[in-house]
Each structure stands twice: as C-alpha cells, then as structure tokens.
Design an enzyme around this catalytic site. Structure first.
Site, PDB file in Angstrom:
ATOM      1  N   ASP A  28       0.827  -1.205   0.000  1.00 38.03           N
ATOM      2  CA  ASP A  28       0.000   0.000   0.000  1.00 38.03           C
ATOM      3  C   ASP A  28       0.861   1.254   0.000  1.00 38.03           C
ATOM      4  O   ASP A  28       0.610   2.185  -0.758  1.00 38.03           O
ATOM      5  CB  ASP A  28      -0.991   0.011   1.169  1.00 38.03           C
ATOM      6  CG  ASP A  28      -0.348  -0.098   2.542  1.00 38.03           C
ATOM      7  OD1 ASP A  28       0.875  -0.373   2.639  1.00 38.03           O
ATOM      8  OD2 ASP A  28      -1.068   0.077   3.542  1.00 38.03           O
ATOM      9  N   ASP A  79       7.343   3.613   2.995  1.00 40.79           N
ATOM     10  CA  ASP A  79       7.700   4.752   3.826  1.00 40.79           C
ATOM     11  C   ASP A  79       9.198   4.697   4.092  1.00 40.79           C
ATOM     12  O   ASP A  79       9.990   5.089   3.240  1.00 40.79           O
ATOM     13  CB  ASP A  79       6.854   4.658   5.108  1.00 40.79           C
ATOM     14  CG  ASP A  79       6.877   5.904   5.948  1.00 40.79           C
ATOM     15  OD1 ASP A  79       7.971   6.308   6.374  1.00 40.79           O
ATOM     16  OD2 ASP A  79       5.805   6.477   6.214  1.00 40.79           O
ATOM     17  N   LYS A  85       6.707   7.210  -0.370  1.00 41.23           N
ATOM     18  CA  LYS A  85       7.146   8.399   0.367  1.00 41.23           C
ATOM     19  C   LYS A  85       8.675   8.404   0.427  1.00 41.23           C
ATOM     20  O   LYS A  85       9.264   8.081   1.456  1.00 41.23           O
ATOM     21  CB  LYS A  85       6.619   8.369   1.802  1.00 41.23           C
ATOM     22  CG  LYS A  85       5.225   8.822   2.015  1.00 41.23           C
ATOM     23  CD  LYS A  85       4.981   8.958   3.517  1.00 41.23           C
ATOM     24  CE  LYS A  85       3.541   9.182   3.839  1.00 41.23           C
ATOM     25  NZ  LYS A  85       3.323   9.210   5.296  1.00 41.23           N
TER      26      LYS A  85
END
Length: 194
Positions: free
Chosen positions: A110, A113, A141
């Site tokens: 999903d 990070d 990200k």
C-alpha cells in the site's frame, strides 16, 4: 455503549483528499497495463504477493486488470501496531502458502515509507528462492526512506503516486484499523490520531 463511526463521519476526519476514487482507478489501470507489458514474455508467470492488510483493495483492483496467468498470495509483516510510526523491526506474522522458488515475485504494497518493512520482505522472498522480486506500491514516500530498496534479479519498481509526508488513510490504509474503506486517499486530521 460503543458507537461505530459511519462512513460520513469518517469523511469528517479527513483534512484534505489527495487522490480521488477516479484518479486512483485511472492509475491502477496504467500500472496493470505496465506490469502486463513487462511480464508478458517472462516464464513462469509472476506470483503477485499482497502485503496484508493495507494493500488488499489495491491488490484486488490491480490483479483483475493484469492480463497474465498470475498466481496470488498474501504475506503479513507488522511494524506499526496501532501507532503512526513504524517501530523499525518488522516481523513476518503470516507467511506465504505458495512456493516462490524460481519464480518472479511482485510484492504489492500500500505504501513504502522508511523501506524497512519492504526491504525485509524482499530478503524473505530471496531466502525462499525467488528468482526476481519486483515491487508495486500504491504510494511511495521517498522523503522518509531510511533503507534503499534493492530489487532482485530483473526486478522492477512500480509506483502509483508519490506521496507527500502526511499521515494518509483510505483505499486500504488505516489508522487503528479504521478508514480502510474510504474510496479515496485522504490526510487524516491530527486530532484524530494524537
């Protein structure tokens, strides 16, 4: 008495919408077409592994659009608990049931990070004998990356959207197991998780 928030009240917890349901749908179609193109002449066909639980909606939408004879499995690695920050020590809590030995694996995530969880899952696939490991993440990200991802074999990196450094929910992503069912990606109001 415990009251369960309605979807309408969940919407009120969102500071702003980053990607709408329509934008998400268009991007998933593009990703599925790219994966189909990249893997159409590779044998054996890829094994698509969803990282539970956050990727379940993205995975379902994606695999229905991939025009290849794929297999699908799930793996779970936990590193968040009920907080907003990774604890930095992911643990595989649900392993694959399918054999990845000598197969091309596409990990569907999903959000990437820090990269810690995904890096450990790539290593896990290698330890099980995968011939290549690709990553298809809905959100990326890179500003929060602590570990650079090293793909294996002919592995490729597919990204839905590059995400600013906000705490986001929706389209499978949660805070304390809520908000997964929102059909868009939104920024959660800080007062909802502090």
């Amino acid at each position: 008495m415990l009251t369960v928030p309605s979807l309408m009240s969940l919407d009120s917890h969102i500071e702003k919408v980053l990607w709408t349901q329509d934008q998400i749908s268009r991007r998933v179609i593009e990703l599925a077409a790219q994966i189909t193109h990249d893997f159409k002449s590779i044998s054996p066909p890829p094994l698509v592994v969803g990282v539970a639980t956050g990727a379940f909606l993205f995975l379902a939408d994606l695999v229905r659009l991939i025009q290849l004879p794929i297999s699908v499995d799930f793996i779970r690695a936990e590193s968040y608990g009920s907080g907003t920050l990774s604890n930095g020590a992911p643990v595989v809590s649900l392993d694959l049931k399918l054999d990845v030995k000598a197969k091309h694996v596409i990990l569907v995530e999903d959000i990437v990070d820090t990269g810690t969880t995904l890096s450990s899952l790539i290593e896990h696939m290698v330890s099980k004998g995968a011939s290549s490991v690709s990553v298809c993440t809905f959100l990326d990200k890179p500003s929060r990356r602590k570990i650079q991802l090293e793909l294996v074999g002919e592995g490729k990196f597919y990204q839905g959207f590059q995400c600013p450094d906000y705490f986001v929910v929706g389209y499978g992503m949660d805070f304390a197991e809520l908000y997964r069912n929102l059909p868009y990606i939104g920024v959660l109001k800080p007062e909802c998780y502090k």
